[in-house]
Write a protein that holds these residues in place. Structure first.
Motif, PDB file in Angstrom:
ATOM      1  N   GLU A 115      43.208 -26.687  40.704  1.00  0.00           N
ATOM      2  CA  GLU A 115      43.138 -25.554  41.630  1.00  0.00           C
ATOM      3  C   GLU A 115      43.851 -24.346  41.050  1.00  0.00           C
ATOM      4  O   GLU A 115      43.401 -23.212  41.202  1.00  0.00           O
ATOM      5  N   PHE A 116      44.939 -24.614  40.302  1.00  0.00           N
ATOM      6  CA  PHE A 116      45.653 -23.481  39.704  1.00  0.00           C
ATOM      7  C   PHE A 116      44.813 -22.830  38.621  1.00  0.00           C
ATOM      8  O   PHE A 116      44.836 -21.622  38.435  1.00  0.00           O
ATOM      9  N   TYR A 117      44.051 -23.670  37.929  1.00  0.00           N
ATOM     10  CA  TYR A 117      43.182 -23.121  36.891  1.00  0.00           C
ATOM     11  C   TYR A 117      42.236 -22.086  37.477  1.00  0.00           C
ATOM     12  O   TYR A 117      42.128 -20.966  36.995  1.00  0.00           O
ATOM     13  N   TYR A 118      41.571 -22.466  38.563  1.00  0.00           N
ATOM     14  CA  TYR A 118      40.585 -21.537  39.116  1.00  0.00           C
ATOM     15  C   TYR A 118      41.244 -20.316  39.737  1.00  0.00           C
ATOM     16  O   TYR A 118      40.703 -19.208  39.657  1.00  0.00           O
ATOM     17  N   VAL A 119      42.405 -20.512  40.369  1.00  0.00           N
ATOM     18  CA  VAL A 119      43.106 -19.357  40.944  1.00  0.00           C
ATOM     19  C   VAL A 119      43.418 -18.351  39.840  1.00  0.00           C
ATOM     20  O   VAL A 119      43.100 -17.159  39.942  1.00  0.00           O
ATOM     21  N   LEU A 120      44.019 -18.852  38.766  1.00  0.00           N
ATOM     22  CA  LEU A 120      44.388 -17.947  37.673  1.00  0.00           C
ATOM     23  C   LEU A 120      43.151 -17.348  37.020  1.00  0.00           C
ATOM     24  O   LEU A 120      43.112 -16.163  36.686  1.00  0.00           O
ATOM     25  N   PHE A 121      42.141 -18.194  36.857  1.00  0.00           N
ATOM     26  CA  PHE A 121      40.914 -17.727  36.212  1.00  0.00           C
ATOM     27  C   PHE A 121      40.292 -16.569  36.997  1.00  0.00           C
ATOM     28  O   PHE A 121      39.940 -15.534  36.432  1.00  0.00           O
ATOM     29  N   LEU A 122      40.192 -16.738  38.315  1.00  0.00           N
ATOM     30  CA  LEU A 122      39.559 -15.691  39.111  1.00  0.00           C
ATOM     31  C   LEU A 122      40.425 -14.434  39.170  1.00  0.00           C
ATOM     32  O   LEU A 122      39.913 -13.315  39.168  1.00  0.00           O
TER      33      LEU A 122
END
Lengths: 636, 319
Positions: A115-122
């Motif tokens: 979930e952190f990956y996608y948060v940071l990615f977006l």
């Protein structure tokens, strides 16, 4: 709904996606994936819908947040302004985001805390998109900050591996120094001009420089140069690209360093309008040439697939900076074209590296080999990417590099300045060295003997192949149909960069530019009479057919193609009768002849890339000092 | 485009100055090189048609794809190299007579010249042999070596011809020489001419610059696993490359001597090609032994590049 809202909505969608991922995506992988794809997809569609009004019809979208219009000729609100130049980069950004998001779906499925990956990615995506669309210098700084810190987070994402936290720390230190320079420059500018709006700054600063604004220029230039990782600010890039997940490395090289390049173009061509000053041209061209050369020679010395790509990223940005720094419309065209092509082929190559990493568990070239039989799709994509970056015709790298050489040599003969001849030669030689280091990867990873350890390697899933195929196709298409790229993307972007008065008028009300005596540069002297690829393509096909026919006819009773397995001596590789398998020549040993001759140079370079962050910070500060001194000595 | 126009273009592509012409002259030059070399070494030597016989015979042999090789790349590589060479032949005019012409000719030629070498490298690499691994490494270093002087020579010619305007077109270079005399007779261009004469053997890969193939130590390097038709095409590529390089030389330095009759021009050009083949390949081959790869690199980046750079500086100061 009118399309003037689209840019802002696109940026907000990405940030909202990040927020929603935190709230809703904690437990379900499906929700996270959906949010990421939806947000990047919506952003892509919104920006794509702007292609017609902005790029083709030439409209400039100006948008005041909260309807804070200028008062008494002073911009007080935050403005978004989308001209063709911003639009060109926005297209690169949203394409990269979407392709990377698709690739990520399967690529990071084995990682923890997704979930952190996608948060940071977006958030990273939103910030870069915001950066290229904004018309406000301070808003740009905020986006740079968000970009830097999310990028640091993503660099450290796979923190189980070796070195990722270290890389993130280096990135943090160097990135923060760069941001501080930018902020300092902006502060000086605000003190001098009492405005932060780019259009108004451009009108006020055009041909009207004081020592304070020159200082601001030098500092902001350095700050943005740090963000585009040109030498000597490249040091964190090498580590960060290597240790970040490949989908993120692709984002880094595809749009994060393009954001820096965009910033430099915006700074030099629009805000300060210093591109006519020979000293600025010299500065940028020298930076560019040094970046090209050091990037590529360092790449030749690497043993790690991704690290090698990282140094190539640096080297290719050198081409872009050189071309942009020539300050001719031909050069700017070449630079923008190369920036676009770099996004395509380098993204593709990073995805290939990611595929290799996922399939084999390593990117160390000394441990790979013979993957072409196990991963045919990745091999084909890699070869297309490698040929594109090396500039072999008819791939896209050739078209853009050719423009760069032409522009550089044109500048040399028209000004009579020997520096540009030197730069042309460096650019041409760097291209061969690029080819050399990709031959090394081809030989070390994809061809040669398959190590025992990699016997069970499998091709990556379709969802990971899809972005690779799309980018490969784009690499070929943009090389063959460069006319369309030129007409619909490059010419509008170049005219936007050179003709600034429309940009100012659109934001500050018509007549403002004329009132401040801003004059445009006419986009002239461009001759696009390079090879006609359509004739070429036809030709290629004809000759290929002829050759195939020639081989097919020769396929008589004795001339047939025979295949068999390695047990049969006839089909085994020739080893001069040695019983033991000779070692596979690859990775580090491949160019020893060249390396012996350049031993001294490589020793110096090794010493300079010490891996100590104090040294790297020192380079940044020293280079900033040099830029400031140079600016004051030669730009007055 | 009407039918006669299409047929004319097809004639240019397939017969003259494209496929057939390039292949025939290439094989002729290769045969000449072998014959002259033999005579210089007091051997009788093979007949002039020997390269053609070799080619035809290899076509009839069986093609073995080694188990370790990637079949598609292994078989496609020689064809791609050959295609690039034929396309290249179309870009090099027979003095005034050319198929295509554009502003960027020199750079296109420079890049097209790398494709056959890359095809050899990728093909050799895909065969999976360790000898090929060493061979491609050397081929690549050879390429890096000669590229610097070649680039400088081309830029020198462009400056000499274009003056303060950008001129990369081979057609313009030839017509400039028709007016102002051959570049070979301009004193400032002599070092560049010598440099180009030294670049040719490395580009073609003849002794003493054949480190990549070095039969006696690494058994023809990249070609070690090749047999039958693909090997035949690779051998043909070398022959065609001889023609391409010598024809490029003829156009760059002796472009002015055109008579107006295409057939006569073609004969003159072939004669120049044969002379260049003799001086830059056969003669050097007969009197030297193979270099080591690091010496080759050093030689090209110091001596040859120095000659080319000397010419560039002389031209730049206006000589």
């Amino acid at each position: 709904m009118s399309y003037v809202h689209f840019p802002v909505i696109a940026v907000m969608t990405l940030f909202m996606g990040a927020f929603l991922t935190v709230v809703l995506g904690k437990h379900s992988r499906a929700v996270r994936s959906f949010l990421a794809i939806a947000a990047s997809g919506i952003a892509f569609v919104l920006i794509a819908m702007l292609v017609k009004p902005v790029l083709i019809d030439g409209e400039i979208i100006s948008y005041w947040m909260g309807n804070w219009n200028p008062v008494n000729g002073y911009a007080i609100g935050i403005g978004y302004e989308v001209d063709q130049l911003g639009m060109f980069f926005a297209l690169l950004v949203v394409s990269t985001i979407l392709l990377s998001a698709v690739y990520s779906l399967r690529y990071i499925e084995r990682d923890s805390s997704q979930e952190f990956y996608y948060v940071l990615f977006l958030m990273l995506s939103g910030s870069v998109l915001g950066l290229v669309l904004t018309g406000d210098v301070f808003n740009m700084f905020i986006m740079i900050e968000i970009m830097t810190f999310t990028a640091v987070g993503l660099t450290a994402f796979r923190n189980t591996g070796f070195g990722s936290v270290e890389a993130a720390f280096k990135y943090l230190v160097i990135g923060s120094i760069g941001s501080s320079f930018t902020l300092f420059g902006i502060a000086i500018l605000y003190g001098q001009c009492h405005t932060l709006n780019m259009a108004q700054l451009s009108a006020m600063l055009s041909g009207n420089h004081s020592p304070a604004t020159l200082m601001a220029f030098a500092l902001m230039f350095t700050g943005l140069a740090v963000k585009s990782y040109i030498v000597p600010f490249h040091t964190p890039a090498a580590d960060a690209y290597t240790t970040a997940p490949s989908s993120i490395s692709m984002v880094f090289s595809g749009m994060v360093n393009k954001a820096g390049v965009y910033g430099i173009i915006r700074l030099v061509y629009i805000i300060f309008r210093t591109m006519d000053i020979p000293a600025v041209q010299t500065l940028m061209v020298i930076f560019g040439a040094v970046t090209m050369f050091i990037g590529v020679t360092m790449a030749l010395a690497q043993h790690d697939f991704k690290r090698l790509l990282a140094f190539h990223s640096i080297s290719q940005i050198g081409y872009v900076i050189t071309a942009v720094g020539l300050c001719t419309s031909l050069g700017l065209t070449g630079g923008l074209f190369h920036a676009m092509n770099h996004t395509l082929f380098k993204g593709l190559l990073f995805l290939c590296a990611g595929a290799v990493l996922r399939a084999t568990g390593t990117t160390n070239l000394d441990q790979l080999g013979g993957l072409s039989k196990k991963m045919p799709a990745t091999t084909v994509c890699f070869l297309i990417g490698a040929f594109s970056i090396s500039g072999l015709p008819p791939f896209n790298g050739f078209a853009s590099k050719w423009l760069v050489y032409q522009a550089a040599y044109d500048k040399a003969v028209t000004t009579g300045n020997f520096l540009y001849v030197f730069v042309t030669i460096v650019a041409l030689i760097v291209s061969v060295m690029t080819l050399a280091s990709f031959i090394k990867v081809t030989q070390a990873a994809f061809f040669g003997q398959l190590p025992e350890r990699l016997k069970d390697v499998e091709e990556v899933p379709f969802l990971m192949q899809l972005p690779m195929w799309i980018m490969s196709a784009l690499c070929v298409l943009s090389g063959v149909f460069y006319n369309f790229v030129d007409k619909y993307l490059l010419v509008p972007a170049v005219s936007a960069a050179l003709g600034v008065s429309r940009y100012i008028d659109s934001m500050m009300g018509s007549g403002y530019a004329a009132e401040k005596c801003v004059t445009d540069i006419q986009a002239s002297g461009v001759h696009f009479s390079y090879w006609n690829p359509m004739v070429w393509l036809a030709l290629f096909v004809i000759v290929l057919c002829a050759a195939c026919l020639c081989i097919l006819t020769s396929k008589g009773s004795r001339g047939e193609i025979l295949e068999g397995d390695g047990e049969d001596g006839k089909y085994a590789t020739f080893f001069s009768g040695e019983k033991a398998l000779p070692s596979h020549v690859g990775g580090s040993d491949l160019f020893w002849g060249f390396k012996t001759d350049w031993k001294g140079y490589f020793n110096i370079m090794e010493g300079l890339h010490s891996g100590v962050v104090n040294d790297y910070a020192l380079y940044v500060v020293a280079a900033a000092a040099i830029v400031v001194v140079f600016t004051f000595m030669f730009m007055r | 485009m009407d039918i006669t126009g299409a047929l004319y273009i097809l004639f240019k592509i397939l017969i003259f100055p494209g496929l057939l012409f390039a292949v025939v002259i290439g094989l002729f030059l290769a045969g000449l090189d072998r014959k002259l070399l033999a005579r210089m070494q007091k051997r009788v030597g093979p007949p002039l048609r020997q390269p053609l016989f070799d080619f035809l015979k290899l076509l009839g042999k069986e093609t073995i794809v080694p188990h370790a090789a990637n079949k598609t790349v292994y078989l496609a590589a020689p064809v791609v190299g050959f295609t690039a060479l034929i396309v290249l032949a179309l870009f090099i005019p027979v003095f005034g007579y050319s198929t295509f012409s554009g502003n960027g000719d020199l750079i296109v030629i420079l890049y097209l010249l790398t494709i056959p070498a890359v095809a050899l490298i990728v093909g050799g690499s895909s065969s999976g042999s360790p000898y090929a691994g060493i061979g491609i490494s050397r081929e690549m270093v050879t390429m890096m070596s000669y590229e610097l002087p070649l680039v400088v020579v081309l830029l020198t010619v462009a400056r000499k011809v274009g003056g303060s305007a950008l001129c990369f077109s081979l057609g313009d270079i030839v017509s400039w020489q028709a007016e102002n005399g051959c570049l070979a007779f301009h004193p400032a261009m002599i070092p560049a001419l010598l440099a180009m004469l030294l670049v040719i053997p490395a580009e073609v890969g003849t002794q003493p610059f054949d480190v990549a193939e070095a039969e006696t130590e690494i058994c023809e390097g990249p070609l070690i696993e090749y047999s039958g038709a693909p090997l035949a095409v690779f051998k043909l590529n070398t022959a065609v490359k001889m023609f391409i390089m010598t024809a490029l030389f003829a156009n760059l330095f002796f472009g002015g001597i055109e008579t107006g009759y295409v057939a006569l021009d073609a004969v003159i050009m072939v004669a120049i090609c044969a002379l260049v083949t003799f001086f830059s390949m056969t003669l050097i081959h007969a009197v030297t032994a193979r270099l080591k790869i690091e010496h080759l690199f050093k030689f090209y980046w110091t001596v040859v590049a120095g000659l080319a750079a000397l010419s560039l500086i002389l031209v730049w100061v206006g000589l």
